[in-house]
Design an enzyme around this catalytic site. Structure first.
Site, PDB file in Angstrom:
ATOM      1  N   ASP A   1      31.604  46.317 -27.690  1.00 47.66           N
ATOM      2  CA  ASP A   1      30.317  45.983 -28.308  1.00 47.66           C
ATOM      3  C   ASP A   1      29.271  47.034 -27.946  1.00 47.66           C
ATOM      4  OD1 ASP A   1      27.967  44.170 -29.138  1.00 47.66           O
ATOM      5  OD2 ASP A   1      29.684  42.872 -29.489  1.00 47.66           O
TER       6      ASP A   1
ATOM      7  N   HIS B   1      23.163  42.892 -28.028  1.00 47.94           N
ATOM      8  CA  HIS B   1      24.215  42.158 -28.731  1.00 47.94           C
ATOM      9  C   HIS B   1      25.417  41.901 -27.822  1.00 47.94           C
ATOM     10  CE1 HIS B   1      27.437  41.579 -31.812  1.00 47.94           C
ATOM     11  NE2 HIS B   1      26.458  41.017 -32.499  1.00 47.94           N
TER      12      HIS B   1
ATOM     13  N   SER C   1      29.662  37.167 -35.370  1.00 48.09           N
ATOM     14  CA  SER C   1      29.667  37.819 -34.056  1.00 48.09           C
ATOM     15  C   SER C   1      29.624  36.795 -32.936  1.00 48.09           C
ATOM     16  CB  SER C   1      28.468  38.751 -33.914  1.00 48.09           C
ATOM     17  OG  SER C   1      28.656  39.950 -34.608  1.00 48.09           O
TER      18      SER C   1
END
Length: 693
Positions: A281, A343, A554
């Protein structure tokens, strides 16, 4: 033949008279309100004489209208999508909506204009039935069940319970006796010691004996006995574990997947096998207090695969943001002016956020925050940074990251890296709408990782469509779609979640942003909390840890990755193939029966997959359409229900909820199912009694 000719003029006169009785309507110069009843038809047409121009300017979403504009007569074909307008409770026998038509007619001093509201009504179809509690063993069935139970370990029964066929009990040639007296006499005649007796009714009694098997045999030999069963020992039902962390009550996704029982199971031990989950990520904030001790850090396998790109990190379309190229520190960097969160930190917290007190990290920061799925399991996250500060990456970098995560050597620049903690599970909350041909190198890398022993889980995409997103659509990857709460007893697909043939599983990813869904029941700062996924994050403006709500596939993907890791940690499964098979076999089937593009094989269920203890035992109903919609008709005190629905195919499922997630009759629970189709040919269907088994 000669007589026909004189009659022809009369025939022509009759035709003329009929024409005079049915004149052609004169077009109106204005449109008025009217009602268009569709009854139970899918569509209908209506025509109104009009002299002028018109156009349809408003209509409800569940009605489609063609054409939308014209000149002269207003002739419309109206089609109803009843399911789209059916309320959650399915309690409206007739739907109604209004079409607005704006019009103009005439010119100059006689010109007119206005708007007319046409009301369209559509009758619904009816589905009824009755929900019945699971059957209890009786008579001969009870004897068979009892025979099985007597083979259980000692201590599971405290004597026997006997029921006689009649309240008037007499031994052969004797006076009337109570059930306890007759039972005791029968056992003593068989030379069995009876320690104590007690009445359970006029025909039943409990007999405390030491030899349960022999007592059952003796009692069942009496033709007056309706049944004899062990007096089974029951235990208090397990209670779900409810985390006490400050924001844990807003993490509705875990209860929805049955984690209350799973976490209770963990407290008994057993989740001891070490498992590494690679989160490929943006990197992670190692300094987030809620992730302390949960990560493999720099020097332990963590890696940043992004190349160094010269230039201003604020303007370069592809820059690592930390300015130092590939290295062993995948910290999600702070760059000037950054306003987005981290994220990778958010994804990581879903899997492994700490439980309990994290200590004071900053003024106003929560000391406990949120929780992750892993709880007491021996699971660690391996951060691999592949997304840059703008959230972009290249296919080549994903290939390097996946291969490295699986323990395969990769060379970045002049340095070769090999992961000291090969990941049994790899999470990819990234992807794009690229062609299968373009994605071939990435799919090859995922296949290599699978062969090396890693199960690759990937987000199916947030494209609101049906285009396959890669790498999720790679054949060796597990594409995960998103579901959210519906307000009913079954979740629904998130509107943004891509639906395509490669989708294999679903997990909670939240509702459409700003959609207003607030079914989870939580509140924050006195306001209802939206159906979003709360997890660890980072505030780059203040440069301090925080917690943030995000939605998307996600967020769904790491839910599946976490459960896969738990299966391996407990030893329920041992590798990629059996782990995926277990996830599929225990998933809650939603939408159409079997695999479908919207949900795959269904939403993962942690309690079922991990054989968690039951923490509830309520009986209820769920009603699902083949289109993925869910409805929740009321069930009265007698178990009866009546639903008013649109045409289509529906699954009616009655069952128990043993994992306290509010979904009845899942793969591991007692259930009964009927599939019905409602249409004009079958406008009313009664499914009869639904008795879970």
């Amino acid at each position: 033949m000669p007589n026909l000719l004189p009659r022809l003029p009369g025939l022509l006169l009759l035709t003329a008279l009929l024409a005079a009785c049915n004149p052609t309507p004169t077009p109106s110069d204005a449109l008025d309100a009217r009602t268009v009843p569709l009854a139970q038809a899918a569509s209908g047409s209506t025509s109104v004489p009009f002299a002028g121009q018109w156009r349809v300017t408003d209509r409800p979403d569940w009605l489609s209208v063609t054409p939308l504009s014209g000149q002269g007569n207003v002739t419309l074909t109206i089609t109803a999508d009843r399911a789209a307008a059916t309320p959650l409770k399915a309690n409206q026998s007739e739907l109604s909506g209004q079409i607005k038509i704006e019009w103009t007619s005439g010119t100059g001093s006689v010109a007119k204009s206005g708007a007319a509201l046409w009301t369209v009504t559509a009758q619904q179809f009816e589905l009824g039935g009755r929900l019945v509690a699971p059957a209890q063993a009786q008579g001969q069935d009870a004897q068979s069940a009892a025979s099985l139970r007597t083979q259980a370990p000692a201590g599971t029964a405290r004597g026997v319970i006997v029921k006689y066929r009649s309240a008037s009990l007499k031994p052969q040639g004797g006076a009337s006796l109570s059930a306890a007296q007759l039972g005791q006499r029968t056992l003593e005649a068989a030379r069995l010691k009876v320690l104590a007796t007690s009445a359970l009714g006029t025909q039943s009694a409990q007999l405390n004996v030491t030899n349960v098997d022999a007592a059952l045999a003796a009692l069942r030999a009496d033709p007056q006995v309706e049944y004899a069963v062990p007096n089974a020992v029951l235990s208090a039902q397990a209670q779900p574990v409810v985390p006490s962390d400050q924001f844990a009550g807003l993490q509705w996704a875990y209860p929805l997947m049955g984690y209350g029982g799973v976490w209770r199971d963990m407290e008994a031990g057993g989740y001891t096998k070490p498992v590494t989950v690679a989160v490929v990520d943006t990197g992670v904030r190692f300094d987030h207090p809620d992730l302390k001790g949960q990560l493999w850090g720099p020097g332990e396998g963590a890696l940043d695969v992004l190349p160094f790109t010269a230039g201003d990190a604020q303007t370069s379309p592809y820059d690592s943001g930390d300015g130092d190229g590939p290295d062993t520190d995948p910290t999600d960097p702070s760059i000037q002016g950054r306003t987005t969160g981290s994220h990778g930190t958010h994804v990581t917290g879903i899997i492994a956020a700490r439980w309990g007190d994290n200590g004071v990290s900053c003024d106003g920061c929560s000391q406990t925050g949120v929780v992750g799925a892993s709880y007491k399991a021996n699971i660690k996250v391996l951060p691999i940074r592949v997304l840059d500060a703008q959230g972009n990456t290249s296919e080549a970098d994903v290939i390097s990251a996946v291969r490295y995560a699986a323990g395969l050597p990769v060379t970045l620049g002049t340095t070769t890296y090999r992961n000291p903690h090969p990941a049994q599970v790899i999470n990819l909350s990234l992807g794009g709408d690229i062609s299968a041909d373009t994605a071939r190198p990435m799919c090859d890398a995922i296949a290599e990782a699978r062969s090396a022993g890693s199960l690759v889980i990937a987000a199916a995409g947030n494209g609101y469509g049906t285009s396959p997103y890669y790498p999720a659509a790679c054949s060796a990857a597990v594409a995960v779609g998103s579901v959210t709460l519906s307000g009913g007893s079954a979740p629904q697909r998130s509107k943004f979640s891509n639906a395509y043939p490669e989708v294999q599983l679903s997990a909670p990813g939240g509702a459409e942003p700003y959609g207003g869904n607030r079914f989870n029941g939580g509140t924050l700062n006195g306001q209802p909390f939206p159906d979003v996924i709360l997890s660890t994050d980072w505030d780059y403006m203040k440069n301090q840890p925080n917690y943030a709500a995000q939605v998307g596939t996600s967020q769904a993907s790491p839910q599946v990755a976490a459960l896969a890791a738990l299966l391996l940690s407990k030893g329920v499964t041992t590798g990629p193939a059996d782990t995926l098979a277990r996830l599929v076999a225990t998933a809650t089937d939603l939408g159409a029966q079997g695999r479908d593009d919207q949900f795959g094989y269904g939403m993962v269920n942690a309690a079922a997959a991990l054989n968690a203890p039951a923490v509830s035992s309520t009986l209820g109903l769920r009603l699902q359409s083949a289109r993925g919609l869910t409805f929740q008709p009321a069930v009265d005190a007698l178990g009866r229900f009546q639903a008013y629905l649109g045409d289509g195919t529906y699954r009616v499922i009655g069952g128990l909820d043993t994992d306290s997630n509010g979904i009845y009759g899942e793969a591991h629970e007692k259930r009964v199912e009927r599939e019905v189709t409602l249409a004009r040919a079958t406008p009313r269907v009664d499914v009869g009694d639904l008795q879970p088994r």
